[in-house]
Design a protein around this motif. Structure first.
Motif: not given
Length: 469
Positions: A178-182, A189-190, A257-263
């Motif tokens: 959910i954090g990644g979706i937000v 996006v990182a 996907v969430s990891y890659l969106a943030v980092m």
């Protein structure tokens, strides 16, 4: 003999569909998804290729689990790979499975999971530096001892732990998803460049990236180790893997996907604990919560791995491939306590010198070697004994595809980048012959073993166990 002096007992069928799904999914969702993403990315080189590795890992595991489900409905005994190879190929090859699973595969798995539990459990106390290895190892030892006690005391207690921790880890993964979706919805996006820039297509890189990805799915075979404790295995075995594995695969892809969106890829690869780095960036001062969630997840996985690992030792002893005392169960608790104590001791020995990454690589090399042999046994049964009753069956192409994948996983790192460690592992696999010939084939020292068995049987309050077919 000891078994003539006491009444024989049976393990109970305690595992229903919910427990079966919890055992498979709860063991798979462990330390891997919190530890392996940075290694998958660093070996394969690009975010896009790393997601393909994760998806293909899930596919290979799903096909392997369906093939094992057919084996489990033909040979309805606990013991997994060991019992299948014993029934199909005979005593000699089966001993190598028992020897390596008891001394390498299961203890290495338990040691690696306990190490990742420890890394996350102590991380909040060492936010500005890496924790001392002595502290990490002591926390890992404590985790193994707690899980061992729970499994020795009661099967239902072990399964309750499994269900509770599965719920906790699903919650943790959903927070990451959910954090990644937000983050994606906000457009922050990182990863900005082409998702496949820098992809490394070397055989060794692909093979070891797969090792790290597949490590996160370790546990897909667990129900086959406890078939005799599963209610209606011909129904619940295939049903549990069909529910658990696609669910876990989809979760893993969304979490990555969430990891890659943030980092950025560089941040992800340099992180010691991906979930904690993600938590610090997304949750701010609440980032430590992800460390606790990852530790709880690893603990649940450790419990499931221990539950199945003790059964391999138990079944191998029951078939005469290990000392008789290891085939006994506690007369009141009906748990295979001697086998669990033995598994604990070997796991602690593996833990002392090991580090997470090398344990995973050499565990995977050994494990997939034996998975290929087991699946070749399924092909043999399909071709030579089609008349055997099969409540559940898979098309023959499925085990063939998994065998091809297993051969690639075993050979690719050796061919592309031969390391002396792989030779050591191979020599260890075949060193079992030094134990088999004198102690199993010729049965040397039976008198001494019988005296030790009687003493331990009385001391541990255990008795021989009948098969629960």
């Amino acid at each position: 003999m000891a078994e003539t002096e006491t009444e024989r007992i049976q393990l109970k069928r305690e595992l229903g569909l919910v427990s079966a799904v919890s055992l498979v999914a709860g063991t798979m969702i462990g330390s891997g998804i919190f530890m392996s993403p940075q290694f998958v990315l660093s070996y394969i080189g690009s975010p896009g290729a790393s997601l393909i590795i994760w998806a293909l890992s899930g596919l290979v595991v799903m096909l392997g689990a369906l093939s094992y489900a057919e084996l489990g409905t033909i040979i309805k005994e606990s013991g997994g790979d060991f019992i299948y190879i014993l029934r199909i190929y005979g005593q000699f090859p089966a001993f190598f499975v028992a020897f390596n699973f008891l001394l390498v595969v299961k203890p290495a798995s338990i040691a690696a999971i306990s190490l990742s539990f420890a890394e996350y459990a102590v991380a909040p106390f060492y936010q500005d530096c890496s924790p001392p290895q002595l502290i990490v190892k002591c926390a890992a030892v404590a985790a193994i001892m707690v899980v061992a006690m729970a499994n020795i005391l009661n099967v239902r207690l072990a399964m309750r732990i499994q269900v509770v921790f599965l719920v906790a880890k699903l919650f943790a993964l959903m927070v990451i998803v959910i954090g990644g979706i937000v983050i994606i919805a906000q457009g922050n996006v990182a990863v900005q460049q082409n998702a496949f820039d820098g992809t490394n297509l070397g055989l060794s890189s692909i093979g070891i990236a797969f090792y790290q990805g597949l490590w996160s799915f370790a546990g897909w075979y667990n129900l086959n180790y406890v078939t005799e404790e599963l209610k209606r295995p011909e129904v619940n075995l295939p049903r549990a893997v069909i529910i658990a594995i696609p669910t876990v695969t989809m979760l893993y892809l969304l979490v990555n996907v969430s990891y890659l969106a943030v980092m950025t890829p560089r941040e992800l690869m340099s992180s010691n604990a991906v979930a904690v780095t993600w938590g610090n960036k997304v949750l701010g001062s609440w980032g430590w919560v992800m460390s606790i969630a990852a530790a709880l997840s690893a603990f649940g996985s450790l419990n499931g791995t221990f539950f199945s690992g003790g059964r391999v030792c138990f079944v191998a002893a029951r078939e005469g491939h290990m000392p008789e005392i290891l085939s006994m169960a506690h007369v009141n608790r009906l748990t295979p306590s001697p086998a669990l104590i033995f598994t604990t001791a070997i796991s602690l020995l593996v833990l002392i010198p090991g580090d997470f990454q090398s344990i995973v690589n050499f565990f995977s090399f050994t494990a997939w070697f034996f998975y290929a042999i087991t699946l070749s046994g399924l092909l043999y049964l399909k071709i030579k004994k089609p008349e055997l009753p099969r409540p559940y069956r898979v098309p023959i192409v499925i085990p063939i595809l998994v065998i091809i994948a297993a051969i690639f996983l075993v050979l690719a790192p050796i061919i592309d980048n031969p390391a002396i460690e792989y030779l050591y592992v191979t020599l260890f696999i075949f060193s079992g012959v030094l134990v088999y010939v004198p102690f199993i084939h010729f049965k040397l020292c039976p008198g001494l073993l019988e005296k030790v068995t009687v003493f331990l049987q009385l001391f541990l309050e255990v008795a021989p166990v009948d098969k629960n077919l």
